[in-house]
Design an enzyme around this catalytic site. Structure first.
Site, PDB file in Angstrom:
ATOM      1  N   ARG A 172      12.169 -14.842  18.208  1.00 22.32           N
ATOM      2  CA  ARG A 172      10.754 -14.559  18.430  1.00 22.32           C
ATOM      3  C   ARG A 172      10.568 -13.359  19.341  1.00 22.32           C
ATOM      4  NH1 ARG A 172       9.718 -20.456  20.519  1.00 22.32           N
ATOM      5  NH2 ARG A 172      11.488 -19.656  21.633  1.00 22.32           N
TER       6      ARG A 172
ATOM      7  N   LYS B  72      17.801 -35.388  24.869  1.00 24.02           N
ATOM      8  CA  LYS B  72      16.369 -35.094  24.807  1.00 24.02           C
ATOM      9  C   LYS B  72      15.610 -36.292  24.258  1.00 24.02           C
ATOM     10  CE  LYS B  72      16.353 -30.089  24.212  1.00 24.02           C
ATOM     11  NZ  LYS B  72      15.853 -28.996  23.382  1.00 24.02           N
TER      12      LYS B  72
ATOM     13  N   HIS C 293       9.037 -21.916  11.828  1.00 19.37           N
ATOM     14  CA  HIS C 293      10.240 -22.514  11.211  1.00 19.37           C
ATOM     15  C   HIS C 293      10.138 -22.443   9.690  1.00 19.37           C
ATOM     16  CE1 HIS C 293      10.459 -25.230  14.998  1.00 19.37           C
ATOM     17  NE2 HIS C 293      11.412 -24.326  15.104  1.00 19.37           N
TER      18      HIS C 293
ATOM     19  N   SER D  84       7.947 -24.985  19.500  1.00 16.11           N
ATOM     20  CA  SER D  84       7.616 -26.404  19.439  1.00 16.11           C
ATOM     21  C   SER D  84       6.994 -26.871  20.752  1.00 16.11           C
ATOM     22  CB  SER D  84       8.860 -27.227  19.107  1.00 16.11           C
ATOM     23  OG  SER D  84       9.299 -26.928  17.804  1.00 16.11           O
TER      24      SER D  84
END
Length: 167
Positions: free
Chosen positions: A89, A40, A16, A127
């Protein structure tokens, strides 16, 4: 031209941070926007994530850190962003990110989405992976900024002290 870099950042990774640093070189300013997602349960509360990002980006000029809820495009318009910055990614990220980019464009046609390929050295980072490694006592110092690594160690040492583990 201003970019918005949205995400949950739970926790902020070096991947990040790499995107933020590269965004600052490409744009007049970058707003890092932490999404408050009621669906979440994050490891770190919103205020802690904001503080982690501010500490990790203190060396950068033209970075603002904010939080938002609701639609990303609504917040982008509110903060004057012209571009939504997203990292990729792997090929598996592309399909999901492209769908979101098309949806955002249908809602706000003047907003563009720019995808940056993650630096090779950070392409394995997410993460979720960082939290999993930290949860089981692994070293995450090469994955996250120093302050975040310390916060993860405190969080999971406290959690592991109260949770029995099979060995």
């Amino acid at each position: 031209m201003r970019a918005l870099y949205p995400g949950s950042f739970d926790p902020l990774t070096l991947g990040h941070l790499d995107l933020i640093e590269r965004g600052v070189r490409l744009f007049d300013g970058v707003t890092v926007a932490v999404l408050q997602n009621p669906g979440k349960q994050p490891c770190f509360p919103l205020e802690r994530r904001l503080a982690q990002i501010r500490a990790a980006t203190a060396h950068l000029q033209r970075v603002e850190v904010a939080s938002f809820d609701g639609l990303t495009v609504t917040f982008a318009q509110r903060c004057g962003a012209d571009v939504i910055l997203r990292g990729l990614r792997a090929l598996s990220d592309f399909e999901y990110e492209l769908q979101i980019a098309h949806t955002n464009h249908s809602l706000a046609p003047r907003l563009e989405t720019l995808f940056l390929a993650t630096a090779v050295g950070y392409s394995f980072l997410s993460s979720s992976v960082v939290k999993e490694v930290a949860r089981f006592g692994g070293d995450v110092s090469h994955m996250v900024p120093r302050g975040v690594a310390q916060d993860l160690q405190r969080l999971f040492n406290r959690a592991s002290a109260s949770t029995p583990h099979d060995v």
